[in-house]
Structures are given as C-alpha cells and as structure tokens.
Design a protein around this motif. Structure first.
Motif, PDB file in Angstrom:
ATOM      1  N   GLY A 135       0.828  -1.209   0.000  1.00 37.16           N
ATOM      2  CA  GLY A 135       0.000   0.000   0.000  1.00 37.16           C
ATOM      3  C   GLY A 135       0.856   1.250   0.000  1.00 37.16           C
ATOM      4  O   GLY A 135       2.046   1.227  -0.324  1.00 37.16           O
ATOM      5  N   ASN A 136       0.262   2.366   0.374  1.00 34.74           N
ATOM      6  CA  ASN A 136       0.940   3.659   0.296  1.00 34.74           C
ATOM      7  C   ASN A 136       1.375   4.208   1.649  1.00 34.74           C
ATOM      8  O   ASN A 136       2.022   5.246   1.720  1.00 34.74           O
ATOM      9  CB  ASN A 136       0.023   4.689  -0.375  1.00 34.74           C
ATOM     10  N   GLU A 137       1.000   3.522   2.707  1.00 38.35           N
ATOM     11  CA  GLU A 137       1.319   4.021   4.039  1.00 38.35           C
ATOM     12  C   GLU A 137       1.645   2.853   4.959  1.00 38.35           C
ATOM     13  O   GLU A 137       0.970   1.827   4.932  1.00 38.35           O
ATOM     14  CB  GLU A 137       0.124   4.813   4.587  1.00 38.35           C
ATOM     15  N   LEU A 138       2.706   3.008   5.739  1.00 41.21           N
ATOM     16  CA  LEU A 138       3.115   1.981   6.695  1.00 41.21           C
ATOM     17  C   LEU A 138       3.432   2.642   8.026  1.00 41.21           C
ATOM     18  O   LEU A 138       3.818   3.814   8.086  1.00 41.21           O
ATOM     19  CB  LEU A 138       4.359   1.234   6.195  1.00 41.21           C
ATOM     20  N   TRP A 139       3.273   1.858   9.090  1.00 39.89           N
ATOM     21  CA  TRP A 139       3.650   2.323  10.418  1.00 39.89           C
ATOM     22  C   TRP A 139       4.739   1.412  10.961  1.00 39.89           C
ATOM     23  O   TRP A 139       4.555   0.204  11.082  1.00 39.89           O
ATOM     24  CB  TRP A 139       2.447   2.329  11.348  1.00 39.89           C
ATOM     25  N   LEU A 140       5.908   1.992  11.240  1.00 42.85           N
ATOM     26  CA  LEU A 140       7.017   1.271  11.858  1.00 42.85           C
ATOM     27  C   LEU A 140       7.015   1.657  13.324  1.00 42.85           C
ATOM     28  O   LEU A 140       7.471   2.744  13.688  1.00 42.85           O
ATOM     29  CB  LEU A 140       8.346   1.636  11.194  1.00 42.85           C
ATOM     30  N   GLY A 141       6.426   0.792  14.150  1.00 42.80           N
ATOM     31  CA  GLY A 141       6.161   1.199  15.522  1.00 42.80           C
ATOM     32  C   GLY A 141       5.155   2.330  15.500  1.00 42.80           C
ATOM     33  O   GLY A 141       4.095   2.226  14.897  1.00 42.80           O
ATOM     34  N   GLU A 142       5.511   3.450  16.111  1.00 47.60           N
ATOM     35  CA  GLU A 142       4.637   4.625  16.111  1.00 47.60           C
ATOM     36  C   GLU A 142       5.067   5.654  15.069  1.00 47.60           C
ATOM     37  O   GLU A 142       4.690   6.823  15.153  1.00 47.60           O
ATOM     38  CB  GLU A 142       4.646   5.263  17.507  1.00 47.60           C
ATOM     39  N   HIS A 143       5.835   5.205  14.068  1.00 45.55           N
ATOM     40  CA  HIS A 143       6.431   6.132  13.116  1.00 45.55           C
ATOM     41  C   HIS A 143       5.859   5.886  11.724  1.00 45.55           C
ATOM     42  O   HIS A 143       6.011   4.801  11.157  1.00 45.55           O
ATOM     43  CB  HIS A 143       7.954   5.982  13.127  1.00 45.55           C
ATOM     44  N   LYS A 144       5.244   6.894  11.175  1.00 49.11           N
ATOM     45  CA  LYS A 144       4.557   6.777   9.887  1.00 49.11           C
ATOM     46  C   LYS A 144       5.533   6.944   8.726  1.00 49.11           C
ATOM     47  O   LYS A 144       6.409   7.804   8.747  1.00 49.11           O
ATOM     48  CB  LYS A 144       3.455   7.833   9.789  1.00 49.11           C
ATOM     49  N   ALA A 145       5.361   6.070   7.707  1.00 51.30           N
ATOM     50  CA  ALA A 145       6.147   6.174   6.480  1.00 51.30           C
ATOM     51  C   ALA A 145       5.206   6.133   5.289  1.00 51.30           C
ATOM     52  O   ALA A 145       4.285   5.315   5.241  1.00 51.30           O
ATOM     53  CB  ALA A 145       7.160   5.032   6.388  1.00 51.30           C
ATOM     54  N   GLU A 146       5.469   6.995   4.326  1.00 51.75           N
ATOM     55  CA  GLU A 146       4.692   7.031   3.094  1.00 51.75           C
ATOM     56  C   GLU A 146       5.536   6.434   1.969  1.00 51.75           C
ATOM     57  O   GLU A 146       6.708   6.789   1.804  1.00 51.75           O
ATOM     58  CB  GLU A 146       4.319   8.472   2.757  1.00 51.75           C
ATOM     59  N   VAL A 147       4.951   5.507   1.200  1.00 47.91           N
ATOM     60  CA  VAL A 147       5.644   4.929   0.043  1.00 47.91           C
ATOM     61  C   VAL A 147       5.552   5.935  -1.093  1.00 47.91           C
ATOM     62  O   VAL A 147       4.458   6.220  -1.600  1.00 47.91           O
ATOM     63  CB  VAL A 147       5.027   3.580  -0.366  1.00 47.91           C
ATOM     64  N   VAL A 148       6.715   6.476  -1.517  1.00 49.06           N
ATOM     65  CA  VAL A 148       6.700   7.577  -2.492  1.00 49.06           C
ATOM     66  C   VAL A 148       7.378   7.227  -3.815  1.00 49.06           C
ATOM     67  O   VAL A 148       7.460   8.072  -4.704  1.00 49.06           O
ATOM     68  CB  VAL A 148       7.363   8.838  -1.896  1.00 49.06           C
ATOM     69  N   GLY A 149       7.848   6.002  -3.969  1.00 52.67           N
ATOM     70  CA  GLY A 149       8.486   5.650  -5.239  1.00 52.67           C
ATOM     71  C   GLY A 149       8.955   4.219  -5.252  1.00 52.67           C
ATOM     72  O   GLY A 149       9.003   3.538  -4.222  1.00 52.67           O
ATOM     73  N   VAL A 150       9.300   3.733  -6.457  1.00 49.17           N
ATOM     74  CA  VAL A 150       9.815   2.383  -6.663  1.00 49.17           C
ATOM     75  C   VAL A 150      11.101   2.498  -7.476  1.00 49.17           C
ATOM     76  O   VAL A 150      11.127   3.168  -8.517  1.00 49.17           O
ATOM     77  CB  VAL A 150       8.801   1.490  -7.407  1.00 49.17           C
ATOM     78  N   LEU A 151      12.170   1.853  -7.028  1.00 48.98           N
ATOM     79  CA  LEU A 151      13.445   1.864  -7.728  1.00 48.98           C
ATOM     80  C   LEU A 151      13.527   0.697  -8.711  1.00 48.98           C
ATOM     81  O   LEU A 151      12.703  -0.211  -8.696  1.00 48.98           O
ATOM     82  CB  LEU A 151      14.597   1.806  -6.727  1.00 48.98           C
ATOM     83  N   GLU A 152      14.549   0.734  -9.574  1.00 47.18           N
ATOM     84  CA  GLU A 152      14.676  -0.272 -10.634  1.00 47.18           C
ATOM     85  C   GLU A 152      14.769  -1.686 -10.087  1.00 47.18           C
ATOM     86  O   GLU A 152      14.296  -2.632 -10.721  1.00 47.18           O
ATOM     87  CB  GLU A 152      15.912   0.029 -11.498  1.00 47.18           C
ATOM     88  N   ASP A 153      15.403  -1.859  -8.934  1.00 42.71           N
ATOM     89  CA  ASP A 153      15.573  -3.208  -8.376  1.00 42.71           C
ATOM     90  C   ASP A 153      14.381  -3.646  -7.532  1.00 42.71           C
ATOM     91  O   ASP A 153      14.424  -4.698  -6.885  1.00 42.71           O
ATOM     92  CB  ASP A 153      16.860  -3.285  -7.554  1.00 42.71           C
ATOM     93  N   GLY A 154      13.315  -2.856  -7.535  1.00 41.07           N
ATOM     94  CA  GLY A 154      12.119  -3.217  -6.775  1.00 41.07           C
ATOM     95  C   GLY A 154      12.053  -2.624  -5.386  1.00 41.07           C
ATOM     96  O   GLY A 154      11.020  -2.738  -4.712  1.00 41.07           O
ATOM     97  N   ALA A 155      13.151  -2.011  -4.926  1.00 40.68           N
ATOM     98  CA  ALA A 155      13.119  -1.350  -3.621  1.00 40.68           C
ATOM     99  C   ALA A 155      12.143  -0.183  -3.654  1.00 40.68           C
ATOM    100  O   ALA A 155      11.938   0.457  -4.694  1.00 40.68           O
ATOM    101  CB  ALA A 155      14.514  -0.867  -3.233  1.00 40.68           C
ATOM    102  N   ARG A 156      11.528   0.088  -2.519  1.00 37.04           N
ATOM    103  CA  ARG A 156      10.611   1.219  -2.383  1.00 37.04           C
ATOM    104  C   ARG A 156      11.322   2.382  -1.708  1.00 37.04           C
ATOM    105  O   ARG A 156      12.276   2.185  -0.943  1.00 37.04           O
ATOM    106  CB  ARG A 156       9.399   0.829  -1.538  1.00 37.04           C
TER     107      ARG A 156
END
Length: 348
Positions: free
Chosen positions: A111-132
C-alpha cells in the motif's frame, strides 16, 4: 596481456559447498577462528597468530561501519475495518533527509502508508531493483534500536536473540552506523588482538563503507550485465596521509575485508596513492583489474558465483584462489560471514 574472461573465471572457480560448512555461529573467542595464509604456498594458522604473520610498520586499514537494526516489522493502517497486515521492511539507506530506500516483503501488498512502531512512512516511489522509497515524517535513525532487529545474511539461521546478534554480528571497532551487513573479515578481531598488533608496531587506520544488501546478490547472468548496488564510503584526510606515507616508505598496506578494498580502490589514483573524499561507489573488481592500494587482504571465504569471489581472484590470482578453496574444502574450513579467514597476498 589479454584480459581474462570473468564469466570463464567464475565458472572455473565454481564449487559445491555442503550446507553443514556454512558457519552459523562465530568462533569463540573471535580470534580462535582458522586463518589460511595464501602466498607462494599455503599455511594454516589460528587468527590470533596474525601479528606474527605481519611486519612492524605494516598498516592495517579497517572498515569501521556499524550495522544498524534495519529489519523492522511494519503494519498497514486499518481503513474501514480492513487492513492492518504486517509488512517486513529492510531499510537499505537514507537517500536524502528522512527518505529511505527499503525492500518490503510482501511488496505488492504494502500500500501507500506503513507504520514502523509509532512512526509513519509514506511509500513515495519504486526503484529499478524493486526497492521502495519511504518518506518518514521525522528522522527514524534514533528509533531503530527500539523498533528494529539486526539484519542477518539469508544463509544464517537466526536462532539466538536479537540482543545476542547485536554483539556477535558487529566488529569490536564499529563506529559509524549505516550498514545492513557486517564487514565480516573484521569479526575475527578482539580488543586484545588489536593491542598485540599495536605492540608489534603495526599501525591502524580506518575507512567507512556502509555495506548494502547487494553484497548478498549473486551473479545470475553474464558478469558484464551484473549491476552493483551503490554503497556510501568515506576516506578521511588522516587515513589518506597514513596510507600514502606507508606506500612511499615501502611499508605494506593490509586491507581488512573486501569492503575496505572497495573503498581504497574507489579512492585510488594511478600510482596507488589515495585521495581523501566521500561518495557512492559501484566499483566492480574482476580478474584483470589491477588492485593498486593494498598489498595484503584479510578476508573470509566467499560464495560461489559471487562478486566477492571475483574480487579475491583479481587480488590474489585465479590459480591461487582455486588452490586455496580446494584446500579449504578438503581441510574443513568454515565458510561465509561467521566462518574462517584467509590472508591473501596481492599478485601485483
């Protein structure tokens, strides 16, 4: 002289390794691991004997990068009663302020949003090797000790607690946080061994190269098409001066680990002197490449089909590496990150 075909070299260096020979725990104490000295011949030692194999005036160069707790179990947000599933995150490196590249598992469900513990991360791109690309609302680094676990190579069964691995899978001289894998040749050193090396008149300096997950990426096609991941390195002014002084005085430079070799060669000039600096390196050292800076290399035993096997073949020569690995297989040496070590001479 014709440059060796790296694909042919890799094929000739292929070997079959039983799983039982992949070390799952490091030697205890660390410097009790085996050490094969490979030059004109092959000698068997214990790692704590390293000071006797070096000369007063030799200059050891360590990679002082520190492994970070980069593996985090994240959760998806709950929306209308749906979601909330877990996603495994392997943070790779900070690409810019608060933006990290990361592998997600399973990536397709992130999806577009993840929570690492209490810390919010937004998925904003995809790299050539599949990393986000993950954008955090603030600096995540101070919180990794609390929410993350130490990443381990895929061939190691975790078994013990994360607390145990945080000590075991870290060099005793690690200083600069940033790696997702340990510079494993350094795992054999103890504070006592470092003191003995100093007492023998062997100098010590450091570089930093933050090891990325690409270090485990096997070569699956033609060598020329293999893409090396960028890794960040720093070689300071004092380290450059010490190395250049040793070279000028005819003293040997001893690289501890292939990551140190990559940092040194990324900073090398044609005459073998190094210049201070920092940046990203994708250097790929294959047979036929002249390794200009280090005269000796302390390294572990590497995977078949790997970029690191090509690097040591470039450094010590294909025939010596083939002979050394045959002996290691026959004599029960332990392989990979937590295994035994080699001391290799530069073939020049």
């Amino acid at each position: 002289m014709t440059r060796p075909d790296p694909d042919a070299v890799l094929a000739r260096l292929h070997f079959e390794l039983p799983e039982s020979r992949i070390a799952q725990t490091g030697a205890e104490p660390r410097d009790s691991s085996r050490l094969m000295a490979v030059g004109e011949g092959i000698e068997h030692h214990v790692f704590r004997e390293l000071p006797d194999l070096l000369r007063p005036g030799d200059l050891l160069v360590f990679n002082e990068s520190r492994v970070i707790p980069a593996r985090v179990m994240a959760r998806k947000p709950v929306v209308n009663g749906l979601g909330g599933g877990q996603i495994e995150v392997l943070l790779l490196r900070e690409e810019e302020a608060n933006v990290w590249s990361a592998y997600l598992k399973p990536a397709k469900r992130a999806g577009n949003e993840l929570w690492l513990g209490e810390h919010k991360a937004e998925v904003v791109g995809v790299l050539e090797d599949g990393a986000r690309l993950l954008r955090f609302e603030h600096d995540i680094k101070p919180h990794l000790d609390e929410i993350g676990r130490l990443p381990l190579p895929p061939y190691i069964a975790a078994g013990d607690s994360d607390e145990t691995w945080r000590e075991r899978y870290q060099t005793v001289y690690a200083r600069e946080p940033g790696s997702v894998a340990a510079p494993t040749a350094g795992l054999h050193f103890t504070p006592e061994l470092l003191e003995r090396l100093e007492a023998r008149g062997i100098e010590r300096v450091a570089v930093t190269l933050h090891v990325g997950a690409g270090t485990f990426k096997p070569i699956t096609g033609p060598v020329a098409e293999h893409v090396m991941h960028a890794e960040r390195y720093t070689l300071g002014q004092a380290t450059a001066e010490a190395i250049n002084r040793a070279k000028a005085e005819g003293r040997r430079v001893v690289a501890v680990g292939t990551t140190t070799v990559r940092a040194l060669e990324s900073s090398a000039q044609e005459d073998g002197a190094v210049r201070p600096g920092e940046g990203d390196t994708r250097i790929f050292i294959t047979p036929g490449t002249r390794v200009r800076v280090p005269d000796l290399l302390v390294t572990n035993l590497h995977l078949p089909g790997s970029t690191l096997l090509l690097l040591v073949a470039a450094f010590a020569g294909e025939e010596r590496i083939r002979a050394a690995y045959d002996v290691a297989l026959a004599e029960g040496y332990r392989f990979y990150s937590l295994g035994d070590a080699m001391l290799l001479e530069n073939q020049g």
